[in-house]
Design an enzyme around this catalytic site. Structure first.
Site, short mmCIF file in Angstrom:
data_model
loop_
_atom_site.label_atom_id
_atom_site.label_comp_id
_atom_site.label_asym_id
_atom_site.label_seq_id
_atom_site.Cartn_x
_atom_site.Cartn_y
_atom_site.Cartn_z
N SER A 122 0.83 -1.20 0.00
CA SER A 122 0.00 0.00 0.00
C SER A 122 0.87 1.26 0.00
CB SER A 122 -0.97 -0.04 1.18
OG SER A 122 -1.99 0.91 1.03
N ASP A 163 -5.61 -3.32 -2.65
CA ASP A 163 -4.58 -2.98 -1.67
C ASP A 163 -3.89 -4.23 -1.09
OD1 ASP A 163 -3.42 -2.13 0.96
OD2 ASP A 163 -4.34 -0.23 0.40
#
Length: 282
Positions: A39, A152
């Protein structure tokens, strides 16, 4: 000085603290030879590997809350962020190099919703890898890639320690930006800031981000327990909210302070002990 394989964890805006940690490692003479990130950790790590982190830092430190909202093209009625404006700016800074052409090893972690498995990017477009890794479910649009639907990396692996093992390094240092909260006395120090931007005042987006934050915090503990690195630089949640991208300067400084304190203890052969954050302005 020691060669370091660096693991940069997920954590939204607190990922800016990674920039401060990197600054402290470099100031002490550590050589970063590899980065694995998830991320926001994948974004910061990719920028560092491509040589654009210093300029990126100068840019984000100028952004106000309004600037961030405009940049994300965020709709509070129908929460959705494409990320095009942000990545257009990143492209201006570093272009779009292939990961295998970078001067240090790099791995970005994403999650394939169709197979429920991690996807490790170690080849191909750096920007595509970063974009897939940061696609927060329900907020940032997912990425379609090779018949996969990617979101993510923090969904399955917010602190990808195992991905750093292959690097030829003396130390594995992981940066956890979802660490336990501060003592009550220190919590009160940040209460006013947190109340102003509390998730309950942000409605649906705040609830989504808080849910992601809780999930990533729990998963991070399992990852550290499963494969313990040589050092975990722990950055407490209290330094800032998951969504506070307008506080880049403060979060970067907080990350460097946390790294300074915990590296001091590590280099002296001591345990870092209880985390206690003191404002850099004091």
């Amino acid at each position: 000085m020691a060669r370091v394989s660096l693991v940069l964890g997920a954590g939204g805006a607190r990922g800016y603290a990674h920039i401060g940690v990197i600054a402290e490692l470099e100031a002490r003479g550590y050589e970063i030879v590899g980065i694995a990130g998830s991320s926001m950790g994948a974004v910061v790590g990719g920028l560092y590997a491509a040589g654009g982190l210093a300029e990126y830092r100068r840019w984000v430190e100028t952004l106000s809350w309004v600037d961030v909202v405009r940049l994300l093209d965020l709709s509070f009625r129908n929460v959705s962020v494409r990320g095009d404006k942000v990545f257009a700016r990143i492209r201006d800074l570093i272009g779009d190099p292939d990961i295998e052409s970078l001067p240090i090893g790099y791995t970005a972690i994403a999650t394939d919703l169709r197979s429920s498995k991690e996807v490790w990017f170690r080849h191909g477009s750096l920007l595509a890898a970063m974009r897939a890794s940061i696609a927060i479910p329900g907020i940032v649009t997912p990425v379609s890639w090779n018949q996969r639907l990617l979101v993510d990396g923090g969904v399955l692996n917010p602190l990808p320690i195992v991905a750093a093992v292959a690097q030829q390094a003396d130390l594995i240092i992981a940066v956890d930006v979802n660490a336990q909260r501060l003592s009550l006395a220190r919590q009160l120090q940040f209460q006013e800031v947190q109340d102003e931007q509390s998730p309950t005042r942000l409605g649906r987006i705040g609830v989504l981000l808080s849910t992601v934050e809780v999930m990533q915090s729990a998963l991070t503990k399992y990852k550290i327990a499963g494969y313990s690195p040589d050092l975990v630089v722990r950055v407490p949640k209290d330094i800032g909210g998951f969504h506070e991208f307008h506080r880049a300067g403060e979060l970067i400084d907080a990350g460097q302070e946390m790294a300074r304190r915990q590296l001091d203890a590590f280099e002296q052969g001591e345990e870092p002990g209880e985390i206690e954050f003191v404002s850099v302005d004091q």
